[in-house]
Design an enzyme around this catalytic site. Sequence first.
Site, PDB file in Angstrom:
ATOM      1  N   GLU A 396      18.945  13.664  43.986  1.00 46.52           N
ATOM      2  CA  GLU A 396      19.420  13.072  42.710  1.00 46.52           C
ATOM      3  C   GLU A 396      18.881  13.876  41.507  1.00 46.52           C
ATOM      4  OE1 GLU A 396      20.698   9.399  42.334  1.00 46.52           O
ATOM      5  OE2 GLU A 396      20.863   9.031  44.481  1.00 46.52           O
TER       6      GLU A 396
HETATM    7  C1  FAD Z   1      17.737  14.119  52.677  1.00 43.23           C
HETATM    8  C2  FAD Z   1      18.656  14.653  51.634  1.00 43.23           C
HETATM    9  C3  FAD Z   1      19.789  13.947  51.281  1.00 43.23           C
HETATM   10  C4  FAD Z   1      20.677  14.458  50.344  1.00 43.23           C
HETATM   11  N1  FAD Z   1      21.818  13.767  50.055  1.00 43.23           N
HETATM   12  C5  FAD Z   1      22.765  14.356  49.281  1.00 43.23           C
HETATM   13  C6  FAD Z   1      24.056  13.732  49.102  1.00 43.23           C
HETATM   14  O1  FAD Z   1      24.318  12.638  49.618  1.00 43.23           O
HETATM   15  N2  FAD Z   1      24.991  14.384  48.374  1.00 43.23           N
HETATM   16  C7  FAD Z   1      24.745  15.586  47.780  1.00 43.23           C
HETATM   17  O2  FAD Z   1      25.633  16.125  47.141  1.00 43.23           O
HETATM   18  N3  FAD Z   1      23.528  16.202  47.916  1.00 43.23           N
HETATM   19  C8  FAD Z   1      22.549  15.620  48.653  1.00 43.23           C
HETATM   20  N4  FAD Z   1      21.332  16.240  48.824  1.00 43.23           N
HETATM   21  C9  FAD Z   1      21.083  17.524  48.170  1.00 43.23           C
HETATM   22  C10 FAD Z   1      20.115  17.418  46.992  1.00 43.23           C
HETATM   23  O3  FAD Z   1      20.726  16.756  45.942  1.00 43.23           O
HETATM   24  C11 FAD Z   1      19.640  18.845  46.648  1.00 43.23           C
HETATM   25  O4  FAD Z   1      18.794  19.255  47.687  1.00 43.23           O
HETATM   26  C12 FAD Z   1      18.925  18.897  45.311  1.00 43.23           C
HETATM   27  O5  FAD Z   1      19.823  18.685  44.267  1.00 43.23           O
HETATM   28  C13 FAD Z   1      18.196  20.221  45.086  1.00 43.23           C
HETATM   29  O6  FAD Z   1      19.036  21.310  45.306  1.00 43.23           O
HETATM   30  P1  FAD Z   1      18.571  22.518  46.264  1.00 43.23           P
HETATM   31  O7  FAD Z   1      18.065  21.906  47.510  1.00 43.23           O
HETATM   32  O8  FAD Z   1      19.655  23.493  46.334  1.00 43.23           O
HETATM   33  O9  FAD Z   1      17.323  23.147  45.520  1.00 43.23           O
HETATM   34  P2  FAD Z   1      17.384  24.314  44.428  1.00 43.23           P
HETATM   35  O10 FAD Z   1      18.364  23.957  43.381  1.00 43.23           O
HETATM   36  O11 FAD Z   1      17.489  25.621  45.083  1.00 43.23           O
HETATM   37  O12 FAD Z   1      15.923  24.162  43.788  1.00 43.23           O
HETATM   38  C14 FAD Z   1      14.763  24.760  44.369  1.00 43.23           C
HETATM   39  C15 FAD Z   1      13.612  24.643  43.370  1.00 43.23           C
HETATM   40  O13 FAD Z   1      13.957  25.341  42.159  1.00 43.23           O
HETATM   41  C16 FAD Z   1      13.897  24.469  41.047  1.00 43.23           C
HETATM   42  N5  FAD Z   1      14.961  24.807  40.107  1.00 43.23           N
HETATM   43  C17 FAD Z   1      16.271  24.990  40.362  1.00 43.23           C
HETATM   44  N6  FAD Z   1      16.936  25.251  39.226  1.00 43.23           N
HETATM   45  C18 FAD Z   1      16.029  25.228  38.231  1.00 43.23           C
HETATM   46  C19 FAD Z   1      16.098  25.401  36.812  1.00 43.23           C
HETATM   47  N7  FAD Z   1      17.244  25.623  36.157  1.00 43.23           N
HETATM   48  N8  FAD Z   1      14.960  25.314  36.115  1.00 43.23           N
HETATM   49  C20 FAD Z   1      13.788  25.050  36.713  1.00 43.23           C
HETATM   50  N9  FAD Z   1      13.656  24.858  38.042  1.00 43.23           N
HETATM   51  C21 FAD Z   1      14.764  24.949  38.787  1.00 43.23           C
HETATM   52  C22 FAD Z   1      14.068  23.068  41.631  1.00 43.23           C
HETATM   53  O14 FAD Z   1      13.510  22.074  40.791  1.00 43.23           O
HETATM   54  C23 FAD Z   1      13.339  23.196  42.963  1.00 43.23           C
HETATM   55  O15 FAD Z   1      11.962  22.996  42.763  1.00 43.23           O
HETATM   56  C24 FAD Z   1      20.411  15.704  49.716  1.00 43.23           C
HETATM   57  C25 FAD Z   1      19.256  16.409  50.053  1.00 43.23           C
HETATM   58  C26 FAD Z   1      18.391  15.913  51.001  1.00 43.23           C
HETATM   59  C27 FAD Z   1      17.169  16.717  51.364  1.00 43.23           C
END
Ligand code: FAD
Length: 587
Positions: A396
């Site tokens: 989220e």
């Molecule tokens: C158990 C689980 C359930 C989920 N359920 C859903 C779902 O139902 N539907 C759905 O669509 N998604 C879902 N997700 C996905 C989830 O929303 C994403 O994992 C989350 O938004 C983070 O994206 P990412 O994993 O690509 O991390 P990334 O975006 O790659 O982030 C990695 C790190 O970099 C940081 N970062 C990234 N961009 C920036 C920035 N601009 N400035 C500063 N820091 C930054 C982040 O804060 C984080 O610490 C789920 C994930 C999990 C693990």
Amino acid sequence: MATVPRGGSWLFEDSRSCAVFSPERLSDEHRLMAKTADEFVTGEVMPALDRLESKDWALCRALVKRCGELGLLGVAAPEEYGGLDLDKAASLVVVERIARSASFGTTFGGQVNLCILPLVLFGTAEQKTRYLPGLIAGDIIGAYALSETGSGSDALAAKTRAAKQDDGSWVLNGEKMWISNGGFADLFIVFAKADGDQFTAFLVERSSPGVSSGKEEHKLGLHGSSTTPVFFQDVRVPVGNVLGDVGRGHKVALNTLNYGRFGLGAMCAGGARAVLGEAARYAAGRRQFGQPIAAFGAIKHKLGEMTARLYAVESLCYRTAGLIDAALAQSPRDGLSVAKAYEEMAIESSICKVTGSEMLDFVIDENVQIHGGNGFVRDYPAERYYRDARVNRIFEGTNEINRLLITGMLVKRGLKGHLPLVAAAKRLQDEILAMPPGDRGSDTGPLAAEWRTVAAFKQVGLMVLGTALQTYGDTIETHQEVLSFAADILIDTYACESATARATAALAAGGPLASLHEGAARISVHDAAARVEFAAKTALAAMAAGDTLRTLLAALRRVLKPVPVDTVTLRRTLADAVTARGRYILE
Ligand SMILES: Cc1cc2nc3c(=O)[nH]c(=O)nc-3n(C[C@H](O)[C@H](O)[C@H](O)COP(=O)(O)OP(=O)(O)OC[C@H]3O[C@@H](n4cnc5c(N)ncnc54)[C@H](O)[C@@H]3O)c2cc1C
């Protein structure tokens, strides 16, 4: 006509005028909803946890269906589609209870906050008639498919494509990742780039040829919740299944999350309540050196701190529910107006998410510590709670992204003139420096010192944000560290003001718990003062140097003068109360 509450306006208002909604103000109807959810979780979900963790999705579906029968899925949905159309406080008490099982809570959240909600907000009458009754009854399971391998935080960079066909229908191709309920959902809200670059939401049925789920992810926690990739290969989507407008999918995605974050914060508070009860009961029963470990000061400190942190988060979540309800009461009931009310409270919702998830992580960690070796093995629930909670800081919107949203939205509203940010910040520094050095203010009354400190937090927050605006101007967004420290100050301000307002009301009402409310609020404010001072000094030192920095730090010293408080005794009192009753005592 009362004015519509504006998100973030509390930063500019006199604290003591704020009357906040709190658990003490729940109606009989709210309490009945809470009891229904509580009994369902105790009687039907908790005994099924092991089967859910072994991926018995038929059972999971049956539990969602039971939620439908009990009215829990449609608490906030319109009556014409089978919902109860109750207020946000009702939604809050339900999700708090459901969150006692984090895995099932995630399934529930996927259904209610990520599927039913966007349909209510953005669906056409035809779409609502087709899908909402089944979703609210628990016959149809929903999922929200936004994230992809290459686009998580940067969700609008999705690669899934939708190509328009001659008959107006669409053909979807792409792959979504980490989709909650992905293994067994019947209906997906899928975000894709339509006809080039137009980010758009689509309603996609699993039964459509070309839709398939990948393997379940091997996760750290939430083993009883389905998380899979979902593939869309030449999936034909009828013209009537665009949710919202073509090219306006960001509105669907972001407004769903605006509300979802408030719900997630409430879930974290509910989870922490359950964990604190476990910790208190274990501490009362576990004996070392001839006495219960709850008798040791080091353990009392933990239980007292867990209680105070939970109190603050609970206070701000209930306050936010009250603010959202007040905003909704002033707005028309069509979906787009409701979405606007959620958008208005997006700052507060992000605060609920960040502070709720971080408080829960603290509470589950201390629970493992209180359990000692038993906290590290599967025979006790402490281990499961520990693993299940970690993801709350990631999904989220990660907490980093949410911190940036909190300050980003405030700055944007300030620059647009919707909030008096720039003027207030400019006025402030002169005013503070003109204050006599010893001036502590003369007001008395319950929690007078805490109210003064909360007012000081607001001044400090404005000073840091104002200095950032002056220093960085248009490039402010690139100074994430300073913005994140400013967010921390705002989070502590909102939390402490909510806790102090709630405790002041509890003291006025009297009763046996009043002094515990007071103690929890005093601990919250006292400890926040040290954090606020640290955050402000670090941020100011990044922006200024020499005489300017000395002037800013002098202003900080004048405004932020917390009174020393014996929080050791206050924590012991809270700890003794939770240990004696074997549960959180201020709900
Ligand atoms: C158990 C689980 C359930 C989920 N359920 C859903 C779902 O139902 N539907 C759905 O669509 N998604 C879902 N997700 C996905 C989830 O929303 C994403 O994992 C989350 O938004 C983070 O994206 P990412 O994993 O690509 O991390 P990334 O975006 O790659 O982030 C990695 C790190 O970099 C940081 N970062 C990234 N961009 C920036 C920035 N601009 N400035 C500063 N820091 C930054 C982040 O804060 C984080 O610490 C789920 C994930 C999990 C693990």
